[in-house]
Design an enzyme around this catalytic site. Structure first.
Site, mmCIF file in Angstrom:
data_model
loop_
_atom_site.group_PDB
_atom_site.id
_atom_site.type_symbol
_atom_site.label_atom_id
_atom_site.label_comp_id
_atom_site.label_asym_id
_atom_site.label_seq_id
_atom_site.Cartn_x
_atom_site.Cartn_y
_atom_site.Cartn_z
ATOM 1 N N GLY A 139 0.790 -1.215 0.000
ATOM 2 C CA GLY A 139 0.000 0.000 0.000
ATOM 3 C C GLY A 139 0.824 1.267 0.000
ATOM 4 O O GLY A 139 0.363 2.305 -0.496
ATOM 5 N N MET A 140 2.035 1.208 0.542
ATOM 6 C CA MET A 140 2.847 2.420 0.651
ATOM 7 C C MET A 140 4.052 2.435 -0.270
ATOM 8 O O MET A 140 4.703 3.468 -0.395
ATOM 9 C CB MET A 140 3.301 2.616 2.095
ATOM 10 C CG MET A 140 2.164 2.937 3.048
ATOM 11 S SD MET A 140 2.748 3.500 4.664
ATOM 12 C CE MET A 140 3.615 2.055 5.250
ATOM 13 N N GLY A 141 4.352 1.327 -0.923
ATOM 14 C CA GLY A 141 5.522 1.340 -1.779
ATOM 15 C C GLY A 141 5.767 0.000 -2.440
ATOM 16 O O GLY A 141 4.922 -0.889 -2.416
ATOM 17 N N ASP A 173 9.135 -5.601 15.631
ATOM 18 C CA ASP A 173 8.180 -6.219 14.709
ATOM 19 C C ASP A 173 8.737 -7.536 14.175
ATOM 20 O O ASP A 173 8.625 -7.835 12.985
ATOM 21 C CB ASP A 173 7.855 -5.274 13.549
ATOM 22 C CG ASP A 173 6.587 -5.696 12.789
ATOM 23 O OD1 ASP A 173 5.732 -6.393 13.380
ATOM 24 O OD2 ASP A 173 6.463 -5.335 11.607
#
Length: 326
Positions: A25-27, A139
């Site tokens: 979604g971001m890259g 994470d």
């Protein structure tokens, strides 16, 4: 529609993008040639439309900076950070071929305990270097450990995606944005420590809890909690005792020594866990040196157990994807 970055020269021709190997979604993540070094690299790009989002750009820069400071062979290396003509930021990193641990278990079922422990001992080494540098990953999950071939080993893990890493101000550099405030929750619910799920301050022992969860899933195909939703999973980390390894798969025994090591790493109180990733890795090595050998399972017990994680959606990215897209 053709990707406009395919064929693009980056950094005055130092890199030439040849293919897109992952997108989000971001890259996106691209495979690129570096003619001057006669090698292939991966280039991770944050979409240009997010160039004005200071928080996202800072997170992207934090990931690049964290990985660039680490030299352990089991950590993916970052070589350069920069911006494209349209303002999109990028960084250049190792190009890896293989698959992440989640894909490995999804395709081949749970790993034999000895193989999984050997992989995780190497991951502990990578995290020990990061922790000594003041970097907490925050994470860790099977998707962020990539299994490749290197140094004559067919199981050579690389730790990826330090986008949520907690770093000191000294390491971030002056003028960098910090996103480590207590009370904010970061990470992936299935692999959060109890303190992470409660938005408390984190240190390296939070990563050790996550490493134990990864190992548990590698050898069982399941997580140590039966939770239906992400929120329920976070609550389970905080209040529920993990399902004992010896009870997770009926009829499939595990080394008692390994179960004891995992239980210690999964302690609710960080003070009761291993103090360092190095200590955890040494405990795992001890299991390899002299585990009690369990009896083999009967033929009817050798089917891979169903996972208690939701199945991952099909991915168009090939097995050479080096990291999760931003």
């Amino acid at each position: 529609m053709a990707d406009p970055l395919i064929g693009k020269q980056v950094d005055n021709g130092e890199y030439v993008i040849v293919d897109r190997i992952g997108s989000g979604g971001m890259g996106s993540v691209y495979k690129a040639e570096q003619p001057s070094m006669n090698r292939m690299v991966a280039i991770k790009v944050l979409h240009s439309r997010f160039a004005t989002r200071d928080d996202l750009v800072a997170r992207f820069r934090r990931e690049a900076r964290a990985m660039s400071q680490l030299s352990h062979p089991n950590t993916a290396r970052v070589y350069k950070y920069g911006a494209l003509d349209d303002g999109a930021v990028y960084f250049v990193m190792d190009y890896l071929e293989g698959r992440n641990l989640a894909a490995e278990v999804r395709e081949n079922g749970p790993m034999p305990a000895e193989r999984a422990v050997q992989v995780m001992v190497q991951v502990c080494g990578a995290l020990e270097e990061a922790h000594r540098a003041g970097i907490v990953h925050r994470d860790l999950k099977p998707e962020n450990v990539f299994l490749t071939k290197q140094s004559g080993s067919a199981d050579f893990p690389k730790v990826l995606d330090f986008g949520l890493a907690k770093m000191s101000e000294k390491q971030m550099g002056r003028g960098s944005m910090m996103f480590t405030q207590q009370g904010m929750v970061f990470g992936t619910p299935e692999f959060m420590s109890p303190e992470q799920a409660q938005g408390e301050a984190l240190d390296r022992r939070s990563d050790i809890y996550s490493l134990a969860l990864i190992l548990y899933e590698l050898i069982t195909g399941k997580l140590p909690f039966d939770a239906k939703t992400p929120l329920d999973m976070m609550k389970a980390h905080v209040r529920d005792a993990p399902i004992p390894l010896s009870q997770r798969i009926p009829g499939k025994p595990f080394w008692p020594e390994l179960e004891a090591v995992i239980n210690k790493a999964l302690a609710k109180n960080p003070d009761d866990r291993y103090a360092t990733a190095e200590d955890f890795g040494e405990a795992l090595r001890g299991c390899l040196r002299g585990p009690s050998v369990p009896p083999p399972p009967s033929p009817t017990e050798q089917e891979p157990p169903p996972s208690n994680r939701a199945p991952a959606p099909p991915s168009a990215a090939p097995a050479s994807t080096p990291a999760s897209p931003p």
